[in-house]
Design a protein around this motif. Structure first.
Motif, PDB file in Angstrom:
ATOM      1  N   LYS A  83      60.211 118.248 -22.301  1.00  0.00           N
ATOM      2  CA  LYS A  83      61.477 118.955 -22.534  1.00  0.00           C
ATOM      3  C   LYS A  83      62.408 118.183 -23.470  1.00  0.00           C
ATOM      4  CE  LYS A  83      64.729 119.038 -19.278  1.00  0.00           C
ATOM      5  NZ  LYS A  83      65.335 119.276 -17.963  1.00  0.00           N
ATOM      6  N   GLY A  84      62.971 118.878 -24.440  1.00  0.00           N
ATOM      7  CA  GLY A  84      63.963 118.262 -25.320  1.00  0.00           C
ATOM      8  C   GLY A  84      63.393 117.472 -26.490  1.00  0.00           C
ATOM      9  N   ASP A  85      62.074 117.410 -26.577  1.00  0.00           N
ATOM     10  CA  ASP A  85      61.455 116.559 -27.600  1.00  0.00           C
ATOM     11  C   ASP A  85      60.560 117.419 -28.505  1.00  0.00           C
ATOM     12  OD1 ASP A  85      59.962 114.584 -28.996  1.00  0.00           O
ATOM     13  OD2 ASP A  85      60.212 113.182 -27.342  1.00  0.00           O
ATOM     14  N   VAL A  86      60.767 117.275 -29.834  1.00  0.00           N
ATOM     15  CA  VAL A  86      59.987 118.120 -30.761  1.00  0.00           C
ATOM     16  C   VAL A  86      58.813 117.376 -31.399  1.00  0.00           C
ATOM     17  CG1 VAL A  86      62.048 119.464 -31.371  1.00  0.00           C
ATOM     18  CG2 VAL A  86      61.311 117.588 -32.873  1.00  0.00           C
ATOM     19  N   HIS A  87      58.700 116.087 -31.156  1.00  0.00           N
ATOM     20  CA  HIS A  87      57.664 115.303 -31.858  1.00  0.00           C
ATOM     21  C   HIS A  87      56.273 115.708 -31.369  1.00  0.00           C
ATOM     22  CE1 HIS A  87      61.344 112.905 -32.198  1.00  0.00           C
ATOM     23  NE2 HIS A  87      60.873 112.595 -33.392  1.00  0.00           N
ATOM     24  N   ASP A  88      55.418 116.129 -32.297  1.00  0.00           N
ATOM     25  CA  ASP A  88      54.113 116.592 -31.822  1.00  0.00           C
ATOM     26  C   ASP A  88      52.924 116.098 -32.630  1.00  0.00           C
ATOM     27  OD1 ASP A  88      54.406 118.125 -34.101  1.00  0.00           O
ATOM     28  OD2 ASP A  88      54.042 120.053 -33.120  1.00  0.00           O
ATOM     29  N   ILE A  89      53.152 115.235 -33.597  1.00  0.00           N
ATOM     30  CA  ILE A  89      52.016 114.787 -34.416  1.00  0.00           C
ATOM     31  C   ILE A  89      51.042 113.968 -33.563  1.00  0.00           C
ATOM     32  CG2 ILE A  89      51.354 113.374 -36.400  1.00  0.00           C
ATOM     33  CD1 ILE A  89      53.981 114.229 -37.725  1.00  0.00           C
ATOM     34  N   GLY A  90      51.591 113.061 -32.758  1.00  0.00           N
ATOM     35  CA  GLY A  90      50.743 112.239 -31.899  1.00  0.00           C
ATOM     36  C   GLY A  90      50.034 113.083 -30.855  1.00  0.00           C
ATOM     37  N   LYS A  91      50.764 113.987 -30.227  1.00  0.00           N
ATOM     38  CA  LYS A  91      50.155 114.870 -29.223  1.00  0.00           C
ATOM     39  C   LYS A  91      49.011 115.670 -29.830  1.00  0.00           C
ATOM     40  CE  LYS A  91      52.336 118.745 -28.356  1.00  0.00           C
ATOM     41  NZ  LYS A  91      51.483 119.669 -29.127  1.00  0.00           N
ATOM     42  N   ASN A  92      49.225 116.171 -31.046  1.00  0.00           N
ATOM     43  CA  ASN A  92      48.182 116.990 -31.656  1.00  0.00           C
ATOM     44  C   ASN A  92      46.963 116.151 -32.068  1.00  0.00           C
ATOM     45  OD1 ASN A  92      49.802 119.165 -31.207  1.00  0.00           O
ATOM     46  ND2 ASN A  92      50.605 119.272 -33.287  1.00  0.00           N
ATOM     47  N   LEU A  93      47.193 114.879 -32.360  1.00  0.00           N
ATOM     48  CA  LEU A  93      46.045 113.993 -32.622  1.00  0.00           C
ATOM     49  C   LEU A  93      45.241 113.801 -31.339  1.00  0.00           C
ATOM     50  CD1 LEU A  93      47.269 111.054 -34.891  1.00  0.00           C
ATOM     51  CD2 LEU A  93      45.502 112.736 -35.397  1.00  0.00           C
ATOM     52  N   VAL A  94      45.956 113.619 -30.238  1.00  0.00           N
ATOM     53  CA  VAL A  94      45.284 113.478 -28.945  1.00  0.00           C
ATOM     54  C   VAL A  94      44.451 114.734 -28.673  1.00  0.00           C
ATOM     55  CG1 VAL A  94      45.644 113.268 -26.445  1.00  0.00           C
ATOM     56  CG2 VAL A  94      47.067 111.949 -28.019  1.00  0.00           C
ATOM     57  N   ASP A  95      45.021 115.890 -28.956  1.00  0.00           N
ATOM     58  CA  ASP A  95      44.313 117.163 -28.781  1.00  0.00           C
ATOM     59  C   ASP A  95      43.000 117.144 -29.577  1.00  0.00           C
ATOM     60  OD1 ASP A  95      43.386 119.773 -28.873  1.00  0.00           O
ATOM     61  OD2 ASP A  95      45.321 120.687 -29.302  1.00  0.00           O
ATOM     62  N   ILE A  96      43.093 116.765 -30.853  1.00  0.00           N
ATOM     63  CA  ILE A  96      41.901 116.780 -31.714  1.00  0.00           C
ATOM     64  C   ILE A  96      40.826 115.826 -31.181  1.00  0.00           C
ATOM     65  CG2 ILE A  96      41.053 116.100 -34.003  1.00  0.00           C
ATOM     66  CD1 ILE A  96      43.735 117.120 -35.144  1.00  0.00           C
ATOM     67  N   ILE A  97      41.263 114.608 -30.832  1.00  0.00           N
ATOM     68  CA  ILE A  97      40.287 113.596 -30.401  1.00  0.00           C
ATOM     69  C   ILE A  97      39.616 114.036 -29.086  1.00  0.00           C
ATOM     70  CG2 ILE A  97      39.989 111.163 -29.685  1.00  0.00           C
ATOM     71  CD1 ILE A  97      40.927 111.185 -32.508  1.00  0.00           C
ATOM     72  N   LEU A  98      40.391 114.545 -28.155  1.00  0.00           N
ATOM     73  CA  LEU A  98      39.803 114.967 -26.873  1.00  0.00           C
ATOM     74  C   LEU A  98      38.934 116.210 -27.066  1.00  0.00           C
ATOM     75  CD1 LEU A  98      42.704 114.487 -24.278  1.00  0.00           C
ATOM     76  CD2 LEU A  98      40.825 112.960 -24.785  1.00  0.00           C
ATOM     77  N   SER A  99      39.415 117.173 -27.842  1.00  0.00           N
ATOM     78  CA  SER A  99      38.632 118.401 -28.061  1.00  0.00           C
ATOM     79  C   SER A  99      37.294 118.068 -28.711  1.00  0.00           C
ATOM     80  CB  SER A  99      39.367 119.383 -28.976  1.00  0.00           C
ATOM     81  OG  SER A  99      40.598 119.736 -28.425  1.00  0.00           O
ATOM     82  N   ASN A 100      37.330 117.148 -29.668  1.00  0.00           N
ATOM     83  CA  ASN A 100      36.096 116.775 -30.363  1.00  0.00           C
ATOM     84  C   ASN A 100      35.143 115.990 -29.479  1.00  0.00           C
ATOM     85  OD1 ASN A 100      36.900 118.018 -32.667  1.00  0.00           O
ATOM     86  ND2 ASN A 100      37.489 116.177 -33.762  1.00  0.00           N
ATOM     87  N   ASN A 101      35.643 115.553 -28.337  1.00  0.00           N
ATOM     88  CA  ASN A 101      34.788 114.759 -27.459  1.00  0.00           C
ATOM     89  C   ASN A 101      34.481 115.470 -26.150  1.00  0.00           C
ATOM     90  OD1 ASN A 101      34.181 111.890 -28.582  1.00  0.00           O
ATOM     91  ND2 ASN A 101      36.250 112.381 -29.236  1.00  0.00           N
ATOM     92  N   GLY A 102      34.505 116.787 -26.193  1.00  0.00           N
ATOM     93  CA  GLY A 102      33.975 117.552 -25.072  1.00  0.00           C
ATOM     94  C   GLY A 102      34.967 117.959 -24.003  1.00  0.00           C
ATOM     95  N   TYR A 103      36.256 117.685 -24.218  1.00  0.00           N
ATOM     96  CA  TYR A 103      37.246 118.118 -23.225  1.00  0.00           C
ATOM     97  C   TYR A 103      37.850 119.458 -23.618  1.00  0.00           C
ATOM     98  CZ  TYR A 103      36.771 113.554 -21.213  1.00  0.00           C
ATOM     99  OH  TYR A 103      36.229 112.447 -20.608  1.00  0.00           O
ATOM    100  N   ASN A 104      38.237 120.198 -22.612  1.00  0.00           N
ATOM    101  CA  ASN A 104      38.941 121.449 -22.837  1.00  0.00           C
ATOM    102  C   ASN A 104      40.433 121.123 -22.827  1.00  0.00           C
ATOM    103  OD1 ASN A 104      39.759 124.143 -22.856  1.00  0.00           O
ATOM    104  ND2 ASN A 104      39.656 124.270 -20.616  1.00  0.00           N
ATOM    105  N   VAL A 105      41.066 121.254 -23.989  1.00  0.00           N
ATOM    106  CA  VAL A 105      42.478 120.880 -24.083  1.00  0.00           C
ATOM    107  C   VAL A 105      43.345 122.132 -24.147  1.00  0.00           C
ATOM    108  CG1 VAL A 105      44.226 119.645 -25.423  1.00  0.00           C
ATOM    109  CG2 VAL A 105      41.901 118.751 -25.314  1.00  0.00           C
ATOM    110  N   VAL A 106      44.294 122.213 -23.233  1.00  0.00           N
ATOM    111  CA  VAL A 106      45.250 123.315 -23.255  1.00  0.00           C
ATOM    112  C   VAL A 106      46.562 122.715 -23.756  1.00  0.00           C
ATOM    113  CG1 VAL A 106      46.398 125.092 -21.889  1.00  0.00           C
ATOM    114  CG2 VAL A 106      44.084 124.359 -21.273  1.00  0.00           C
TER     115      VAL A 106
END
Ligand code: B1M
Length: 209
Positions: A96-119
């Protein structure tokens, strides 16, 4: 300028023109993740320093962030992917209150590419939305990201909310973002959360956890 320096400059200057051609050239010599970690993130670090010291104004930071996002999107299809699937589900949000998402989206990519289901439910997410998504998708883990100092307080409040709702033991939590420290998460927050809470310094530590 040599290619690496040129790419780093493009991030700092928010210069999109010629970006993709430079990235393609870089890809012929280095893996996509290395380009992100060694070159593009160095550019973002410089942006943070310039902004922090008052030498760069916010609209230019935003431009740099946009170029960073374009670069990551261009590199993403070239990243190594594991064949393993169905390793588990993680709900990922910027708090809440935070717009920074570049790091979060990198985490999404790395986890998704390694077999996790990322929501990945996006930015500025109140704890209620995070918990709704976790319930809906039967998440195994909740991941929260935040870069502002005030986000570290929000994360603490979110953990307290999970405690209060009796959900802590059901949801191990991974926290990441530049304003956090390992000691804050693994000592202070560890003591207040009834479940497991861990700090991830970067996306790879998130994957390991
Ligand atoms: Co903002 N910003 N910003 N900003 N911004 C910081 C965070 C800041 C440190 C800059 C500074 O002053 N030097 C500062 C915070 C200071 C503080 O809180 N004490 C700051 C500020 C002040 C602000 C505003 C308040 C400015 C204003 O409006 N006056 C405002 C806040 C708006 C809000 O959130 N409500 C603001 C806005 C913005 C932009 C919109 C312009 C833009 C964000 C664009 C976007 O994300 N879509 C922006 C940017 C780009 C930055 C800096 C320069 C770079 C952040 C970044 O993308 N880094 C940043 C400086 C800095 O961080 N030192 C800054 C690259 C990214 C890959 O790193 O997100 O840390 P990071 O992710 C890492 C790890 O932390 C980890 O993995 C990643 C790498 O592998 N990780 C996780 C992150 N989340 C994880 C989750 C995990 C696991 C690992 O598991 C769940």
């Amino acid at each position: 300028l040599p290619l690496g320096e040129r790419l780093e400059r493009r991030i700092v200057d928010g210069e999109r023109q010629g970006l993709e051609a430079d990235l393609d050239e870089a890809l012929r010599a280095r893996p996509a993740l290395e380009i992100i970690n060694d070159t593009l993130l160095a550019g973002m670090k410089t942006v943070g320093e310039l902004f922090g010291s008052g030498q760069m104004q916010l609209p230019f930071v935003l431009q740099s962030a946009e170029v960073m996002k374009t670069a990551v999107a261009h590199l993403e299809p070239h990243m190594e992917k594991s064949d393993a699937d169905g390793k588990g589900t993680i709900v990922l949000a910027t708090v809440k209150g935070d717009v920074h998402d570049i790091g979060k989206n990198l985490v999404d990519i790395i986890l998704s590419n390694n077999g996790y289901n990322v929501v990945n439910i996006g930015i500025k997410q109140p704890v209620s939305a995070i918990l709704d998504a976790a319930e809906e998708h039967k998440a195994d883990v909740i991941g929260m990201s935040g870069l502002l100092v005030k986000s570290t307080v929000i994360m603490k409040e979110n953990l307290e909310e999970l405690n209060q709702r009796g959900l802590a033991t059901g949801y191990p939590v991974i926290l990441g973002g530049a304003a956090l420290t390992r000691a804050y998460v693994e000592e202070d927050l560890y003591d207040i959360y009834a479940g497991e809470v861990r700090y991830a310094r970067d996306a790879f530590e998130g994957l390991r956890l």
